[in-house]
Scaffold this motif. Structure first.
Motif, short mmCIF file in Angstrom:
data_model
loop_
_atom_site.label_atom_id
_atom_site.label_comp_id
_atom_site.label_asym_id
_atom_site.label_seq_id
_atom_site.Cartn_x
_atom_site.Cartn_y
_atom_site.Cartn_z
N HIS A 86 -5.55 5.44 11.07
CA HIS A 86 -6.66 6.19 11.67
C HIS A 86 -7.97 5.40 11.66
O HIS A 86 -9.02 5.92 12.02
N GLY A 87 -7.90 4.13 11.22
CA GLY A 87 -9.10 3.29 11.23
C GLY A 87 -10.02 3.56 10.06
O GLY A 87 -11.17 3.14 10.08
N ILE A 88 -9.53 4.25 9.02
CA ILE A 88 -10.32 4.56 7.84
C ILE A 88 -10.08 3.48 6.79
O ILE A 88 -8.97 2.96 6.66
N ASP A 89 -11.11 3.15 6.02
CA ASP A 89 -10.97 2.15 4.96
C ASP A 89 -10.02 2.69 3.90
O ASP A 89 -10.37 3.53 3.09
N TRP A 90 -8.79 2.20 3.89
CA TRP A 90 -7.73 2.68 3.00
C TRP A 90 -7.97 2.26 1.56
O TRP A 90 -7.40 2.83 0.64
N ARG A 91 -8.86 1.27 1.30
CA ARG A 91 -9.11 0.81 -0.06
C ARG A 91 -9.97 1.79 -0.84
O ARG A 91 -9.86 1.89 -2.05
N ASN A 92 -10.85 2.52 -0.14
CA ASN A 92 -11.76 3.45 -0.79
C ASN A 92 -12.12 4.57 0.18
O ASN A 92 -13.25 4.64 0.66
N PRO A 93 -11.16 5.46 0.47
CA PRO A 93 -11.47 6.54 1.43
C PRO A 93 -12.51 7.50 0.84
O PRO A 93 -12.46 7.84 -0.33
N GLN A 94 -13.45 7.87 1.66
CA GLN A 94 -14.51 8.77 1.24
C GLN A 94 -14.38 10.10 1.97
O GLN A 94 -14.22 10.13 3.18
N HIS A 95 -14.45 11.17 1.21
CA HIS A 95 -14.46 12.50 1.82
C HIS A 95 -15.88 12.80 2.25
O HIS A 95 -16.82 12.65 1.48
N THR A 96 -16.04 13.16 3.48
CA THR A 96 -17.36 13.52 3.97
C THR A 96 -17.38 15.00 4.28
O THR A 96 -16.42 15.55 4.82
N ALA A 97 -18.47 15.63 3.91
CA ALA A 97 -18.60 17.06 4.16
C ALA A 97 -18.89 17.29 5.63
O ALA A 97 -19.71 16.61 6.22
N ARG A 98 -18.20 18.23 6.19
CA ARG A 98 -18.45 18.58 7.59
C ARG A 98 -19.58 19.62 7.63
O ARG A 98 -19.66 20.49 6.77
N PRO A 99 -20.44 19.52 8.60
CA PRO A 99 -21.53 20.49 8.68
C PRO A 99 -20.98 21.89 8.94
O PRO A 99 -20.02 22.07 9.67
N GLY A 100 -21.58 22.83 8.27
CA GLY A 100 -21.17 24.22 8.45
C GLY A 100 -21.75 24.81 9.71
O GLY A 100 -22.56 24.21 10.41
N LYS A 101 -21.34 26.01 10.01
CA LYS A 101 -21.84 26.70 11.19
C LYS A 101 -23.26 27.17 10.92
O LYS A 101 -23.53 27.79 9.90
N CYS A 102 -24.15 26.84 11.80
CA CYS A 102 -25.55 27.25 11.64
C CYS A 102 -25.69 28.71 12.09
O CYS A 102 -25.23 29.11 13.13
N VAL A 103 -26.32 29.43 11.22
CA VAL A 103 -26.59 30.83 11.55
C VAL A 103 -28.10 30.95 11.74
O VAL A 103 -28.86 30.69 10.82
N GLY A 104 -28.49 31.26 12.94
CA GLY A 104 -29.91 31.37 13.25
C GLY A 104 -30.51 32.65 12.67
O GLY A 104 -29.87 33.68 12.53
N SER A 105 -31.77 32.55 12.26
CA SER A 105 -32.45 33.74 11.72
C SER A 105 -33.21 34.43 12.85
O SER A 105 -33.90 33.80 13.62
N THR A 106 -33.01 35.71 12.98
CA THR A 106 -33.69 36.46 14.02
C THR A 106 -34.40 37.65 13.45
O THR A 106 -34.17 38.14 12.42
N ILE A 159 0.86 -1.18 0.00
CA ILE A 159 0.00 0.00 0.00
C ILE A 159 0.89 1.24 0.00
O ILE A 159 2.08 1.16 0.32
N SER A 160 0.31 2.37 -0.33
CA SER A 160 1.06 3.63 -0.38
C SER A 160 1.13 4.27 1.01
O SER A 160 0.41 3.87 1.93
N GLY A 161 1.97 5.29 1.13
CA GLY A 161 2.08 6.01 2.39
C GLY A 161 0.77 6.64 2.83
O GLY A 161 0.38 6.52 4.00
N PRO A 162 0.05 7.35 1.92
CA PRO A 162 -1.24 7.91 2.32
C PRO A 162 -2.26 6.83 2.73
O PRO A 162 -3.02 7.03 3.67
N GLN A 163 -2.26 5.69 2.03
CA GLN A 163 -3.16 4.61 2.43
C GLN A 163 -2.80 4.10 3.83
O GLN A 163 -3.68 3.77 4.62
N PHE A 164 -1.51 4.04 4.13
CA PHE A 164 -1.06 3.62 5.46
C PHE A 164 -1.55 4.61 6.52
O PHE A 164 -1.98 4.21 7.61
N ALA A 165 -1.53 5.90 6.20
CA ALA A 165 -2.03 6.91 7.14
C ALA A 165 -3.52 6.70 7.41
O ALA A 165 -3.97 6.79 8.55
#
Length: 118
Positions: A98-118, A88-94
């Motif tokens: 971290h316990g991530i599936d190195w065969r098919n890593p998936q980028h997940t979008a992080r939730p943005g900051k919620c801005v409440g409407s007032t 495997i490659s160095g990035p796959q080893f990383a």
């Protein structure tokens, strides 16, 4: 974990390894079981039966290192059991560390900051 150069080849030893093995026993497994030179500068990774423990064997040209990583939850993703090894490659080893599936890593979008409407 000791930092490893990106150009180091990483080999996953297929199957299950007895985690009671130390540095010398694992180096012997690399030499006899995998048919490779444990002093060549490659990094060899072994997984225990439970899947939550890894041992990494690496010779940096000066000396041999044995590092251990245990996941608190989950298991390390491992190739199908076989007598050989998988490169495997160095990035796959990383990802693997971290316990991530190195065969098919998936980028997940992080939730943005919620801005409440007032």
């Amino acid at each position: 974990m000791i930092p490893v150069a990106l150009d180091v080849r990483v080999w996953l030893a297929g199957g299950v390894t007895d985690m009671r093995c130390g540095m010398n026993s694992l180096a012997l497994k690399v030499q006899q079981g995998l048919g490779r030179d444990p002093h060549a500068g490659d990094l060899y990774v072994f997984r225990g039966r439970s899947g939550a423990l890894l041992k990494c064997l690496w010779h940096d040209g000066v000396g041999m290192s044995l590092n251990v990583k245990r996941l608190e939850r989950g298991r390390f993703i491992w190739p199908a059991p076989s007598g050989g090894c998988v490169a495997i490659s160095g990035p796959q080893f990383a990802y693997l560390l971290h316990g991530i599936d190195w065969r098919n890593p998936q980028h997940t979008a992080r939730p943005g900051k919620c801005v409440g409407s007032t």
